[in-house]
Design an enzyme around this catalytic site. Structure first.
Site, short mmCIF file in Angstrom:
data_model
loop_
_atom_site.label_atom_id
_atom_site.label_comp_id
_atom_site.label_asym_id
_atom_site.label_seq_id
_atom_site.Cartn_x
_atom_site.Cartn_y
_atom_site.Cartn_z
N LYS A 1 -19.10 -2.87 -4.36
CA LYS A 1 -18.16 -2.02 -3.97
C LYS A 1 -17.59 -0.86 -5.02
O LYS A 1 -16.95 -0.04 -4.57
CB LYS A 1 -16.99 -2.50 -3.37
CG LYS A 1 -16.94 -2.72 -1.88
CD LYS A 1 -15.57 -2.83 -1.23
CE LYS A 1 -15.56 -2.91 0.23
NZ LYS A 1 -14.17 -3.07 0.85
N ARG B 1 -3.97 -1.79 11.16
CA ARG B 1 -3.37 -0.57 11.00
C ARG B 1 -3.30 0.24 12.40
O ARG B 1 -2.38 0.90 12.85
CB ARG B 1 -3.75 0.37 9.99
CG ARG B 1 -3.19 -0.15 8.67
CD ARG B 1 -3.81 0.71 7.30
NE ARG B 1 -5.24 0.01 7.41
CZ ARG B 1 -6.22 0.43 6.47
NH1 ARG B 1 -5.96 1.18 5.52
NH2 ARG B 1 -7.40 -0.29 6.68
N HIS C 1 0.21 -3.41 2.11
CA HIS C 1 -0.28 -4.71 1.63
C HIS C 1 1.01 -5.64 1.28
O HIS C 1 1.01 -6.59 1.76
CB HIS C 1 -1.37 -4.42 0.33
CG HIS C 1 -2.44 -3.96 0.41
ND1 HIS C 1 -2.87 -3.07 -0.25
CD2 HIS C 1 -3.48 -4.10 1.61
CE1 HIS C 1 -4.20 -2.54 -0.15
NE2 HIS C 1 -4.45 -3.01 1.15
N SER D 1 -5.85 2.17 0.51
CA SER D 1 -5.98 2.53 -1.01
C SER D 1 -6.75 3.76 -1.05
O SER D 1 -6.66 4.47 -2.10
CB SER D 1 -6.79 1.23 -1.41
OG SER D 1 -6.00 0.15 -1.10
P1 ADP Z 1 -10.67 -4.84 2.59
O1 ADP Z 1 -11.82 -4.14 1.73
O2 ADP Z 1 -11.21 -6.21 2.62
O3 ADP Z 1 -10.64 -4.09 3.89
P2 ADP Z 1 -8.45 -3.73 1.86
O4 ADP Z 1 -7.62 -3.90 0.43
O5 ADP Z 1 -8.73 -2.32 2.24
O6 ADP Z 1 -9.54 -4.85 1.71
O7 ADP Z 1 -7.48 -4.31 2.84
C1 ADP Z 1 -6.95 -5.68 2.71
C2 ADP Z 1 -6.35 -6.14 3.87
O8 ADP Z 1 -5.04 -5.55 4.21
C3 ADP Z 1 -6.99 -5.69 5.29
O9 ADP Z 1 -6.45 -6.87 6.29
C4 ADP Z 1 -6.35 -4.25 5.71
O10 ADP Z 1 -6.36 -4.12 7.10
C5 ADP Z 1 -4.87 -4.56 5.47
N1 ADP Z 1 -4.39 -3.42 4.84
C6 ADP Z 1 -4.92 -2.28 4.51
N2 ADP Z 1 -3.93 -1.25 4.67
C7 ADP Z 1 -2.59 -1.83 4.83
C8 ADP Z 1 -1.32 -1.23 5.27
N3 ADP Z 1 -1.09 -0.12 4.92
N4 ADP Z 1 -0.51 -1.93 5.76
C9 ADP Z 1 -0.87 -3.41 5.93
N5 ADP Z 1 -2.15 -3.85 5.79
C10 ADP Z 1 -2.84 -2.92 5.31
#
Ligand code: ADP
Length: 163
Positions: free
Chosen positions: A40, A89, A16, A127
């Site tokens: 969630k 990803r 992120h 996460s």
């Molecule tokens: P959501 O529940 O909205 O998917 P996340 O926190 O899982 O929330 O992800 C938020 C955003 O960050 C999404 O666009 C996801 O694809 C992106 N994301 C998740 N993991 C990574 C990562 N390792 N690298 C870059 N972007 C990521």
């Protein structure tokens, strides 16, 4: 131009953070927005996730951190964002993300969804994987910002239930 980067961030990972840093070089401003979604059942409370993101992005003056509920496009409009950022990803992210992007386009034609490819070294990171590793005592320092690693240790390294 301003961009909105919405997500659960439960917790923030280095994947992120990489995306936030790269997008802050592309846009005049970026709002990282944590979705308040009680269904969630998040591991970290909203305020703690906001604090994690604020601490990890304190070196980025054009990045703001906020929370929202309701439709992402409504929040994007309210913070003046013309772009919704999402990370990709792998192919497995694609179908779901495309569905959301098309839906958002029908709701708000003026707002574009922009996908950034995840950095290769973070493409395995999520996460939930981070939480799984931390739960069983594995090292997560290479996966999350320092503050988040501390929060995970406090959450999972205690000896009394419900850890
Ligand atoms: P959501 O529940 O909205 O998917 P996340 O926190 O899982 O929330 O992800 C938020 C955003 O960050 C999404 O666009 C996801 O694809 C992106 N994301 C998740 N993991 C990574 C990562 N390792 N690298 C870059 N972007 C990521």
């Amino acid at each position: 131009m301003h961009a909105l980067y919405p997500g659960s961030f439960d917790p923030l990972t280095l994947g992120h953070l990489d995306l936030i840093e790269r997008s802050s070089r592309l846009f005049a401003g970026v709002t990282v927005a944590v979705l308040q979604n009680p269904s969630k059942n998040p591991t970290f409370p909203l305020e703690q996730r906001l604090g994690q993101i604020r601490a990890a992005t304190s070196h980025l003056p054009t990045v703001q951190v906020a929370s929202f509920d309701g439709l992402t496009v409504d929040f994007a409009r309210s913070c003046g964002a013309a772009v919704i950022l999402r990370g990709l990803r792998a192919l497995s992210d694609f179908e779901f993300e495309l569905q959301i992007a098309h839906t958002n386009k029908t709701l708000a034609p003026a707002i574009e969804t922009l996908f950034l490819a995840t950095a290769v070294q973070h493409s395995f990171l999520s996460s939930s994987v981070v939480k799984e590793v931390a739960r069983f005592g594995g090292a997560v320092e290479h996966m999350v910002p320092r503050g988040v690693a501390g929060d995970l240790a406090r959450l999972f390294n205690c000896s009394t239930p419900p850890c």
